[in-house]
Design an enzyme around this catalytic site. Sequence first.
Site, PDB file in Angstrom:
ATOM      1  N   ASN A  40       7.641   5.629   8.753  1.00 45.66           N
ATOM      2  CA  ASN A  40       7.183   6.481   7.642  1.00 45.66           C
ATOM      3  C   ASN A  40       6.274   7.594   8.140  1.00 45.66           C
ATOM      4  OD1 ASN A  40       7.948   5.499   4.783  1.00 45.66           O
ATOM      5  ND2 ASN A  40       7.585   3.622   5.918  1.00 45.66           N
ATOM      6  N   CYS A  85      13.174  -4.445   4.984  1.00 44.35           N
ATOM      7  CA  CYS A  85      12.203  -5.528   5.190  1.00 44.35           C
ATOM      8  C   CYS A  85      12.252  -6.569   4.075  1.00 44.35           C
ATOM      9  CB  CYS A  85      10.786  -4.952   5.247  1.00 44.35           C
ATOM     10  SG  CYS A  85      10.669  -3.446   6.216  1.00 44.35           S
ATOM     11  N   ALA A 109      14.323  -0.712   1.316  1.00 44.99           N
ATOM     12  CA  ALA A 109      13.437  -1.533   2.156  1.00 44.99           C
ATOM     13  C   ALA A 109      14.217  -2.657   2.830  1.00 44.99           C
ATOM     14  CB  ALA A 109      12.325  -2.120   1.298  1.00 44.99           C
ATOM     15  N   VAL A 127      27.486  11.182   9.096  1.00 41.32           N
ATOM     16  CA  VAL A 127      27.531  12.312  10.034  1.00 41.32           C
ATOM     17  C   VAL A 127      28.239  11.832  11.296  1.00 41.32           C
ATOM     18  CG1 VAL A 127      26.181  13.968  11.349  1.00 41.32           C
ATOM     19  CG2 VAL A 127      25.432  13.279   9.069  1.00 41.32           C
ATOM     20  N   ASP A 166      13.012   4.485  13.776  1.00 41.80           N
ATOM     21  CA  ASP A 166      13.494   3.513  14.758  1.00 41.80           C
ATOM     22  C   ASP A 166      14.338   4.121  15.872  1.00 41.80           C
ATOM     23  OD1 ASP A 166      12.274   1.596  13.252  1.00 41.80           O
ATOM     24  OD2 ASP A 166      14.095   0.491  12.736  1.00 41.80           O
ATOM     25  N   TYR A 211     -18.430 -10.314   5.059  1.00 40.23           N
ATOM     26  CA  TYR A 211     -18.582 -11.765   4.900  1.00 40.23           C
ATOM     27  C   TYR A 211     -18.974 -12.115   3.486  1.00 40.23           C
ATOM     28  CZ  TYR A 211     -21.121 -16.082   4.399  1.00 40.23           C
ATOM     29  OH  TYR A 211     -21.559 -17.271   3.911  1.00 40.23           O
ATOM     30  N   TRP A 222     -19.841 -16.469  10.782  1.00 40.85           N
ATOM     31  CA  TRP A 222     -19.306 -16.081  12.091  1.00 40.85           C
ATOM     32  C   TRP A 222     -17.790 -16.041  11.926  1.00 40.85           C
ATOM     33  CZ3 TRP A 222     -22.167 -14.519  16.195  1.00 40.85           C
ATOM     34  CH2 TRP A 222     -23.539 -14.822  16.168  1.00 40.85           C
ATOM     35  N   ARG A 249       7.910  19.230  -0.122  1.00 44.46           N
ATOM     36  CA  ARG A 249       6.611  19.393  -0.781  1.00 44.46           C
ATOM     37  C   ARG A 249       5.903  20.643  -0.267  1.00 44.46           C
ATOM     38  NH1 ARG A 249       2.403  16.139  -3.385  1.00 44.46           N
ATOM     39  NH2 ARG A 249       4.195  14.937  -4.003  1.00 44.46           N
TER      40      ARG A 249
END
Length: 447
Positions: free
Chosen positions: A303, A47, A45, A85, A281, A424, A432, A26
């Site tokens: 990321n 995840c 992903a 690689v 990671d 709230y 609270w 970019r």
Amino acid sequence: MTVGTLRVVVVGGGASGMSAASRVKRLLPKADVKVFERSGFVSYAPCGIPYLLGGVVGSLDKLVHYSVDFFRERRGIDVHVHASVEDAGKDYVEVSEGGRSKRYDWDVLVLATGARPVVPPIPGVELEGVLTLRNLEDGAKAKEMLARAERVGVVGGGYIGLEVAENLVRLGKKVLMFEMLPHIMPTLDHDVAKRVERELVEYGVELHLSEKVVEFGGGERVSRVVTEKGSYDVDLVFMAVGVRPDTALAERLGLKLGETRAVWTDSRMRTSLENVYAVGDVAETVNLVTGKRDWIPLAPAANKMGFVAGSNIAGMDIEFPGVVGTAITKAFGLEIGRTGLSEAQAKRLDYDVVSVSISAKTRAGYYPEPKAIKVKLVAEAESGRLLGAQVVGYEGVLARINTVAALLPWGATVRDLFFADLAYAPPFAPVWDPLVVAARVLMKKLH
Ligand SMILES: Cc1cc2nc3c(=O)[nH]c(=O)nc-3n(C[C@H](O)[C@H](O)[C@H](O)COP(=O)(O)OP(=O)(O)OC[C@H]3O[C@@H](n4cnc5c(N)ncnc54)[C@H](O)[C@@H]3O)c2cc1C
């Protein structure tokens, strides 16, 4: 080396690698950016894999954010999949692709090789049907094998084990979870983890705590998990006992590894070798609570590290400040969030700690269907500085854990949390907020 022909090689097409590659392209559209990815997918992903297994995510392609063609055609990135690689030197990589070995030269190298599952040398671990999850191919294979399995062992009670267990129960499987420690989720304190264990047991997971797996039995395919305490019939096993940074290539390059054994990086994601960056990671960073080097392999940081490295490669000057160890998951109905240090971790690091756990409701008392929530806060005794939080409950965990996560890097105190101007309205919180209540009780303890 001229900027117009800058040759950037990225190893690994996961979140961090594609983020780095996209950022360079970019900012420097003329740069020659190549990505080499061993598996058949980029920008995927991991995840989502547990939810693919359970059918929450309908198909594998839904876990791919952008296709290879998108990166090639729309972003101008030269993406190579099924390209491993195998070696790297100070200005080249050796890539095995299409049955041939090819050499590519680089001016800048980005290592984004991720982490790999730990596979302890337990006898029988190589049997068919003992699975680990890392990439989408692993997810596809597991899904196929699950069709022929009824009783499934999950070894390891961390968040991946937990998510897999939930999804297997969703499929109607009998799940046996083995954890060698006295409680699951080692990044949670014992009292909080116990709450999560109750949820698992309620949904039918057979939990074996303090039970180390010593062998997998069977012919060609696994049919038995043997622990120090017993032997259990299974049709399939998921190994989820943790991950390690995949430093194979970094070591070939002679990069310095940090004290966590991940690749040492500075705040600009540079490694010990000029023009070589490490992100995601595979990279070590700094814990902003302790100020020490740390390795917490999670997707949001991966990321951002890619973004930072890509920006710096393109001539900007951006730093990745570090992490505080924020994570969230769920077990059936229960949401589980943690950030910073647990009480046990803080004590291990010799902090003089004060903590509090409170149970509350997630909505105003008069508003229908409030849900139970438990907040644990950990602070430094003398200064009152917040060290961490753990929140478990049936709704509203994300907002509360993120609130503490955002305060931690700034050295905020329990008092700062008490006075934080949190939102709230009756459907969302009591006036609270449970976080504020916990802070109030902890302030009393601190005084
Ligand atoms: C089952 C599962 C669930 C998860 N859930 C969450 C979650 O809920 N939240 C969260 O924050 N994190 C989660 N994570 C962790 C998250 O996926 C990682 O933090 C993130 O993917 C890291 O991105 P990365 O780019 O560093 O590494 P990866 O996504 O692992 O990508 C590294 C890539 O490098 C490739 N590679 C490695 N060596 C080579 C080589 N020599 N040549 C070519 N290619 C190579 C690998 O094939 C891999 O595709 C989960 C992980 C798993 C496995």
